[in-house]
Scaffold this active site. Sequence first.
Site, PDB file in Angstrom:
ATOM      1  N   ARG A  56       0.411  -1.336  -0.295  1.00 48.04           N
ATOM      2  CA  ARG A  56       0.012   0.018  -0.261  1.00 48.04           C
ATOM      3  C   ARG A  56       0.551   0.993   0.247  1.00 48.04           C
ATOM      4  O   ARG A  56       1.530   1.191   0.679  1.00 48.04           O
ATOM      5  CB  ARG A  56      -0.875  -0.210   1.462  1.00 48.04           C
TER       6      ARG A  56
ATOM      7  N   ASP B 197       4.735  -0.349  -7.044  1.00 52.84           N
ATOM      8  CA  ASP B 197       3.635  -0.304  -7.639  1.00 52.84           C
ATOM      9  C   ASP B 197       2.570   0.565  -6.938  1.00 52.84           C
ATOM     10  O   ASP B 197       1.255  -0.005  -7.881  1.00 52.84           O
ATOM     11  CB  ASP B 197       3.604  -2.445  -7.639  1.00 52.84           C
TER      12      ASP B 197
ATOM     13  N   GLU C 113      -2.093   7.774  -5.565  1.00 51.79           N
ATOM     14  CA  GLU C 113      -2.377   6.995  -6.336  1.00 51.79           C
ATOM     15  C   GLU C 113      -3.526   7.093  -6.885  1.00 51.79           C
ATOM     16  O   GLU C 113      -3.799   6.797  -8.058  1.00 51.79           O
ATOM     17  CB  GLU C 113      -2.048   5.998  -6.419  1.00 51.79           C
TER      18      GLU C 113
ATOM     19  N   HIS D 214       0.087   0.074 -10.208  1.00 57.67           N
ATOM     20  CA  HIS D 214      -0.201  -0.905  -9.715  1.00 57.67           C
ATOM     21  C   HIS D 214      -1.233  -1.979  -9.960  1.00 57.67           C
ATOM     22  O   HIS D 214      -2.404  -2.355  -9.697  1.00 57.67           O
ATOM     23  CB  HIS D 214      -2.261  -0.051  -8.110  1.00 57.67           C
TER      24      HIS D 214
END
Length: 336
Positions: A235, A259, A264, A296
């Site tokens: 996260r 990622d 985000e 992600h």
Amino acid sequence: MKVAVFSTKPYDEQFLAQANQASHQHELVFLEPRLNAATAALAKGFDAVCVFVNDQVDANVLEQLAAGGTRAVALRCAGFNNVDLKAAERLGIAVVRVPAYSPYAVAEHTVALILTLNRQIHRAYHRIRDGNFALDGLLGFDLRGRTLGVVGTGQIGVEVVRIMRGFGCRVLCYDLHANPEAQTLGAEYVSLDELFREADIVTLHCPLTPDTHHLIDAAAVAKMKKGVMLINTSRGAMVDTAAIIEGLKSGQVGYLGLDVYEEESDLFFEDLSNIVLKDDVFARLLTFPNVVITGHQAFFTRNALESIAHTTLSNLTDLETGGECANRVLAANGST
């Protein structure tokens, strides 16, 4: 159940519709907008909503959902930090999730980031396309004999341990509860400070909670080896991005693979190629040659999407038929 599916992408509709037709027969209505205070009215009259990682399911939204007759929130992900569980419990709204879909998908993507950064694959790819076959600046290192630090040893963390032990890495782990499977694979549990001191590569695989928010801050970075590689596929808010940028500028952080990103929700899962990015912090990250960011996508395999769809719809079926579900998340598990 009549279900409003928010944050729908074509792949969500494809896999949910296939799983629903095969086994469940819920009434699914696919909606492109994210769930938030402005869009919650779209769920009026629906028994349940189905949401993803960047949907907002706070007390305000939950109150609107309850007023409209919604009695269930189905997360098609493992994390539930975006849901106010106490408010859901107070309003009588059941919250269910997908605790495991494909730990292999996320673990393999983690290793892909490690290999990309180490062997400079991202830079080599662009050089070759430009006709530049020089090797200067592309020097990597053998993974064999290096020390990997794994923070969080649930299903994903253990798979990372398994893969990296195959490369011949020494593996140190930190978790509130040791996982015997990781120990069987040859990993050693140590304190978080020792992991930071010893690891050449640090990778994060724990949930976002108040205790793990900004787990990697300036103080943590200072404890790490100079030139450390940091990977985050868990996260975004576990990493203090400003602190990492300072670490990159000083050379304390030698490689960064992300990622996920703490802001985000305004970026990921959308095509923003024709607009100017307004996030100056994210834009700064993109200027470093030793940073690789993916949007992600660690979870994004066919196997994972099939599993997510099946479990999500099974959770709803369990609630509809019996009112109980093994994957229900209670307020005691924590809330935002």
